[in-house]
Scaffold this active site. Structure first.
Site, PDB file in Angstrom:
ATOM      1  CG  ASN A 228      -0.222  -0.078   2.638  1.00  0.00           C
ATOM      2  OD1 ASN A 228       0.472   0.898   2.896  1.00  0.00           O
ATOM      3  ND2 ASN A 228      -0.224  -1.224   3.242  1.00  0.00           N
ATOM      4  CG  ASP A 297      -6.600  -6.048   7.044  1.00  0.00           C
ATOM      5  OD1 ASP A 297      -7.511  -5.149   6.650  1.00  0.00           O
ATOM      6  OD2 ASP A 297      -5.963  -5.858   7.888  1.00  0.00           O
ATOM      7  CB  ILE A 327       0.298  -6.633  14.294  1.00  0.00           C
ATOM      8  CG1 ILE A 327       0.826  -7.459  13.178  1.00  0.00           C
ATOM      9  CG2 ILE A 327       1.578  -6.519  15.249  1.00  0.00           C
ATOM     10  CD1 ILE A 327       1.611  -6.625  12.297  1.00  0.00           C
ATOM     11  CE  LYS A 357     -10.837  -0.726  11.698  1.00  0.00           C
ATOM     12  NZ  LYS A 357     -10.079   0.158  10.678  1.00  0.00           N
TER      13      LYS A 357
HETATM   14  O1  PMT Z   1       2.894   5.950   6.634  1.00  0.00           O
HETATM   15  P1  PMT Z   1       2.409   7.222   6.216  1.00  0.00           P
HETATM   16  O2  PMT Z   1       2.361   7.470   4.860  1.00  0.00           O
HETATM   17  O3  PMT Z   1       2.700   8.551   7.134  1.00  0.00           O
HETATM   18  O4  PMT Z   1       0.629   7.182   6.331  1.00  0.00           O
HETATM   19  C1  PMT Z   1       0.184   7.222   7.748  1.00  0.00           C
HETATM   20  C2  PMT Z   1      -1.034   6.476   7.933  1.00  0.00           C
HETATM   21  C3  PMT Z   1      -2.228   6.690   7.190  1.00  0.00           C
HETATM   22  C4  PMT Z   1      -0.662   4.931   7.333  1.00  0.00           C
HETATM   23  C5  PMT Z   1      -1.382   6.095   9.237  1.00  0.00           C
HETATM   24  O5  PMT Z   1      -1.778   7.259   9.786  1.00  0.00           O
HETATM   25  C6  PMT Z   1      -2.568   4.996   9.504  1.00  0.00           C
HETATM   26  O6  PMT Z   1      -3.660   5.268   9.610  1.00  0.00           O
HETATM   27  N1  PMT Z   1      -2.184   3.887  10.008  1.00  0.00           N
HETATM   28  C7  PMT Z   1      -2.898   2.770  10.084  1.00  0.00           C
HETATM   29  C8  PMT Z   1      -3.462   2.135   8.943  1.00  0.00           C
HETATM   30  C9  PMT Z   1      -4.285   0.806   9.089  1.00  0.00           C
HETATM   31  O7  PMT Z   1      -3.768  -0.066   8.542  1.00  0.00           O
HETATM   32  O8  PMT Z   1      -5.388   1.141   9.665  1.00  0.00           O
HETATM   33  P2  PMT Z   1      -6.628   0.221   9.655  1.00  0.00           P
HETATM   34  O9  PMT Z   1      -7.760   0.979  10.182  1.00  0.00           O
HETATM   35  O10 PMT Z   1      -6.590  -0.882   8.652  1.00  0.00           O
HETATM   36  O11 PMT Z   1      -5.883  -0.862  11.094  1.00  0.00           O
HETATM   37  C10 PMT Z   1      -6.270  -0.414  12.267  1.00  0.00           C
HETATM   38  C11 PMT Z   1      -5.250  -0.777  13.314  1.00  0.00           C
HETATM   39  O12 PMT Z   1      -4.951  -1.963  13.264  1.00  0.00           O
HETATM   40  C12 PMT Z   1      -3.984   0.082  13.033  1.00  0.00           C
HETATM   41  O13 PMT Z   1      -3.293   0.466  13.922  1.00  0.00           O
HETATM   42  C13 PMT Z   1      -2.944  -0.905  12.457  1.00  0.00           C
HETATM   43  O14 PMT Z   1      -1.666  -0.752  12.624  1.00  0.00           O
HETATM   44  C14 PMT Z   1      -3.576  -2.423  13.057  1.00  0.00           C
HETATM   45  N2  PMT Z   1      -3.455  -3.377  12.141  1.00  0.00           N
HETATM   46  C15 PMT Z   1      -4.154  -3.854  11.180  1.00  0.00           C
HETATM   47  C16 PMT Z   1      -4.192  -4.874  10.552  1.00  0.00           C
HETATM   48  C17 PMT Z   1      -3.306  -5.853  10.720  1.00  0.00           C
HETATM   49  N3  PMT Z   1      -3.445  -7.007  10.261  1.00  0.00           N
HETATM   50  N4  PMT Z   1      -2.751  -5.779  12.092  1.00  0.00           N
HETATM   51  C18 PMT Z   1      -2.789  -4.541  12.568  1.00  0.00           C
HETATM   52  O15 PMT Z   1      -2.036  -4.311  13.524  1.00  0.00           O
END
Ligand code: PMT
Length: 426
Positions: A228, A297, A327, A357
């Site tokens: 991504n 994911d 994670i 979340k």
């Molecule tokens: O890196 P940059 O270019 O500065 O961009 C910043 C960002 C947009 C990536 C950052 O601000 C951000 O939003 N990071 C989280 C992105 C994400 O995966 O969000 P999510 O809503 O899909 O996941 C929710 C949370 O679960 C996040 O803390 C993620 O790290 C975590 N996660 C998600 C999936 C997974 N398999 N394991 C995880 O730990």
């Protein structure tokens, strides 16, 4: 009191010569410490060098005597040194102790609280801040014993500067190189203001903050992957802000193009599974875990060993994807769960999905951002976030103005520290 006198007093204060005790342990990087000595003396510091026996196999005390202008201390019971300045006096003399290079051996002996030579004795006897610049083979750095010692030293309030990533004298490539003298001199200078009482507070001194940042890459075959647009900027900015607050920072980073902040313990990874493994490897020592990474994911169920060839007349390719481990949810469920902060990357109803979340992943706080916009979120220099957390069963929100990620990171770390300390006191 006349202005002139006040100015004199201030000038007197700023003229205080910082006294640096520079410890040199055995390692090929000791030759770079000669340059570091020159830079520190040039910056106006009063430098006294202490060498371990191992260090003397790589560079002579005479070199450091010439560069520092002070006699070099090499033995715990050194009659000459005792006459000049005994080891306890030397420990009290120092405003700052810097050990560069810091070998795996000296780190282990310091972590164990040993005092079997002059340098370890001084570190036990001093009340000065201690900075270490690790330098060793990459496999030695990665060894669980060294990682445990690094964290134990952080728990003592010592601060690690590096190590750096790159080619090593032994031909290996990886984490373990000592930072370059110029970079070390800069970090030592930054540590100096905190010697004066008016210096910025270090609310995370002695604490360990682990941050995931950047994207993950999920292999399709040896040349293709699913990923991504995360650049790592948000997570790296949080790492810098945590460093400035005095924390030891483990930065678990997916493949990005930006340089890690100097002074973090960088753990580079590729896939979500590697990111989880790295997170679990440091969880026991972690006080605050911040998941800023954009973790895939799903991953291909079976990554091909060879490049997948397009068949004649083939108009489509179907990829069978399986779910990756979550994670941050795994960390938040862990028996020794740290204070856990997640992000929420949403394109609509941002705060509603983020609040969901927060509860579903058992987080302490969550940082929501709208990733449908191009001026914030992925790969942007600015972001607009809402920080959410539960307080006495009520959802709390902090919504700072849109700003540069570095500035937002400072604000977010301050709020994370406040809630972390609040929960600690309960
Ligand atoms: O890196 P940059 O270019 O500065 O961009 C910043 C960002 C947009 C990536 C950052 O601000 C951000 O939003 N990071 C989280 C992105 C994400 O995966 O969000 P999510 O809503 O899909 O996941 C929710 C949370 O679960 C996040 O803390 C993620 O790290 C975590 N996660 C998600 C999936 C997974 N398999 N394991 C995880 O730990």
């Amino acid at each position: 009191m006349s202005d002139k006198r006040v100015i004199t007093d201030e000038r007197m204060m700023s003229a205080k010569v910082v006294r640096i005790l520079l410890g040199v342990s055995g390692g090929i990087a000791a030759y770079k410490t000669a340059q570091l000595t020159r830079l520190l003396v040039k910056s106006g510091a009063d430098v006294r060098v202490v060498m371990t026996e191992g260090a003397q196999a790589f560079i002579t005390p005479l070199t450091f005597q010439a560069l520092s202008g002070n006699s070099v201390h090499t033995h715990l019971l050194d009659p000459e040194a005792e006459a000049g300045m005994g080891h306890i006096e030397l420990a009290k003399w120092a405003d700052l102790i810097v050990i560069a290079p810091a070998s795996a051996d000296i780190m282990a002996r310091l972590a164990a609280g040993m005092a079997n030579d002059l340098l370890t004795t001084l570190c036990l006897a001093t009340e000065a801040k201690v900075l270490l610049a690790p330098a060793m083979n990459q496999a030695m750095w990665r060894h669980p014993a060294t990682q445990r010692n690094a964290t134990q030293l952080t728990d003592y309030g010592y601060r690690l500067l590096g190590p750096d990533q790159g080619e090593q004298a032994c031909g290996d490539v990886g984490l373990g190189r000592m930072l370059e003298p110029e970079a070390l001199a800069e970090l030592i200078q930054e540590a100096m203001p905190s010697l004066s009482p008016s210096a910025a507070p270090q609310p995370l001194a002695g604490k360990v903050v682990t941050i995931t940042a950047g994207p993950t890459r999920e292999a399709v075959d040896p040349v293709r992957y699913i990923s991504n647009h995360s650049s790592g900027k948000m997570g790296f900015a949080l790492a810098e802000a945590a460093l400035q607050a005095g924390a030891h920072v483990n930065l678990i980073a997916g493949p990005v193009q930006i340089a890690a902040p100097k002074g973090v313990n960088l753990l580079p990874v590729q896939s979500a599974e590697q990111m989880l493994a790295a997170s679990l490897s440091v969880i026991d020592q972690t006080d605050i875990f911040i998941a800023a990474a954009a973790v895939a994911d799903f991953r291909p169920a079976n990554a091909a060993d060879q490049k997948m060839k397009k068949q004649a007349g083939q108009n489509e390719m179907v990829l069978h994807l399986v779910q990756n481990p979550d994670i941050v949810a795994t960390i938040a469920q862990h028996e020794q769960r740290p204070f856990t902060v997640g992000f929420a990357a949403e394109t609509q109803d941002v705060e509603i999905y983020a609040a969901d979340k927060l509860v579903r992943k058992n987080l302490d706080m969550i940082i929501a951002n709208d990733v449908s916009r191009t001026d914030i979120g992925f790969n942007s220099d600015e972001n607009a976030v809402t920080l959410l957390w539960q307080h006495e069963g009520m959802l709390q929100a902090h919504k700072p103005e849109q700003a540069a990620k570095q500035q937002l990171a400072q604000d977010l770390i301050e709020h994370i520290i406040a809630q972390f300390c609040h929960l600690k006191q309960k």
